[in-house]
Write an enzyme that holds these catalytic residues in place. Structure first.
Site, short mmCIF file in Angstrom:
data_model
loop_
_atom_site.label_atom_id
_atom_site.label_comp_id
_atom_site.label_asym_id
_atom_site.label_seq_id
_atom_site.Cartn_x
_atom_site.Cartn_y
_atom_site.Cartn_z
N SER A 1 0.82 -1.21 0.00
CA SER A 1 0.00 0.00 0.00
C SER A 1 0.86 1.26 0.00
O SER A 1 2.04 1.24 0.34
CB SER A 1 -0.91 0.02 1.22
OG SER A 1 -1.58 -1.21 1.35
N1 SAH Z 1 -0.86 -4.97 3.98
C1 SAH Z 1 -0.03 -5.29 2.83
C2 SAH Z 1 -0.68 -4.97 1.51
C3 SAH Z 1 -1.79 -5.89 1.25
S1 SAH Z 1 -2.26 -6.15 -0.42
C4 SAH Z 1 1.32 -4.63 2.94
O1 SAH Z 1 1.59 -3.93 3.92
O2 SAH Z 1 2.15 -4.83 2.05
C5 SAH Z 1 -3.63 -7.19 -0.05
C6 SAH Z 1 -3.28 -8.59 0.34
O3 SAH Z 1 -4.49 -9.23 0.71
C7 SAH Z 1 -2.70 -9.42 -0.79
O4 SAH Z 1 -1.43 -9.89 -0.43
C8 SAH Z 1 -3.69 -10.56 -0.96
O5 SAH Z 1 -3.08 -11.80 -1.24
C9 SAH Z 1 -4.37 -10.59 0.38
N2 SAH Z 1 -5.70 -11.20 0.41
C10 SAH Z 1 -6.74 -11.03 -0.45
N3 SAH Z 1 -7.79 -11.77 -0.05
C11 SAH Z 1 -7.41 -12.41 1.10
C12 SAH Z 1 -8.06 -13.31 1.99
N4 SAH Z 1 -9.32 -13.73 1.80
N5 SAH Z 1 -7.37 -13.75 3.05
C13 SAH Z 1 -6.09 -13.37 3.28
N6 SAH Z 1 -5.43 -12.52 2.47
C14 SAH Z 1 -6.09 -12.04 1.39
#
Ligand code: SAH
Length: 215
Positions: free
Chosen positions: A63
């Site tokens: 992000s």
């Molecule tokens: N917080 C992260 C950015 C997240 S991007 C950082 O600091 O870098 C969003 C993430 O959510 C992705 O890695 C994706 O794989 C995950 N995601 C999406 N759906 C999900 C689910 N149902 N359970 C767990 N993770 C999920």
């Protein structure tokens, strides 16, 4: 890059955060302590100190730092809190939370992202983070309830299991809305009498998906 240059770039990074509204001192300090550099690999690494979301493995994104700061502030984490993050991604947000909370659990549906994040947490000595592969929409029942829950992927609605795993008095911050449109960042307070919702701003996150990822 010379050390002096890196120090200047990091100072500018913090200055940019402030100017974009991240003014909470505890949040700023945590973001000063956690270098975003190690969380970004490959060709985008040199852009780690720009206030931009950047691509990471598995087609996901780390992000934008000012959004991370804003969400962290909205979460209002206390030193005794047990926090759940859904969407480990690079691990950057979890690392920042670890500076503010007692315990952080973070879940991602991509095994590879969890594995890579764990390596960085170890290298940084962040031993209060537990990273788990799984579908975070169901939360982490065996560790529930949580003081704080942050979701860093967009759901159409707050997942019911996560609302259930939030303590009374707890706060959840998450983006809601259609994945291909602008979403709203919302803050949910769980009170004795129910749930209170506050809209914070428009955001754009990758979607919360069901099941596990391919890698
Ligand atoms: N917080 C992260 C950015 C997240 S991007 C950082 O600091 O870098 C969003 C993430 O959510 C992705 O890695 C994706 O794989 C995950 N995601 C999406 N759906 C999900 C689910 N149902 N359970 C767990 N993770 C999920």
């Amino acid at each position: 890059m010379m050390n002096d240059d890196l120090a200047t770039i990091k100072m500018q990074f913090l200055y940019a955060l402030r100017s974009k509204g991240v003014t909470d001192n505890r949040v700023l300090q945590a973001m000063e302590e956690i270098d975003r550099g190690p969380f970004i690999r490959g060709i985008f690494a040199e852009r780690a100190y720009e206030d931009m979301p950047l691509p990471i493995a598995c087609g996901q994104t780390i992000s934008q730092p000012s959004i991370v700061g804003m969400m962290t502030h909205a979460l209002d984490v206390n030193p005794r809190d047990k926090v759940l993050e859904v969407g480990t991604g690079s691990g950057y947000q979890a690392a920042i939370l670890a500076k503010l909370a007692r315990r952080v659990y973070t879940i991602d549906r991509h095994r590879r992202l969890v594995r890579e994040a764990r390596v960085i947490f170890d290298e940084l000595g962040l031993h209060t983070i537990t990273a788990i592969t799984g579908d975070g929409s169901f939360g982490l029942p065996y560790q529930a309830p949580f003081d704080r829950i942050i979701i860093t992927a967009a759901a159409e609605d707050p997942p019911a299991p996560l609302l259930n795993q939030l303590k009374v008095g707890g706060i959840m911050v998450l983006p809601v809305g259609q994945s291909d449109a602008v979403q709203r960042l919302i803050k949910v307070h769980k009170t004795e009498t129910g749930l209170e919702y506050n809209e914070l701003r428009d955001v754009r996150f990758v979607p919360l998906l069901e099941g596990l990822g391919k890698e």
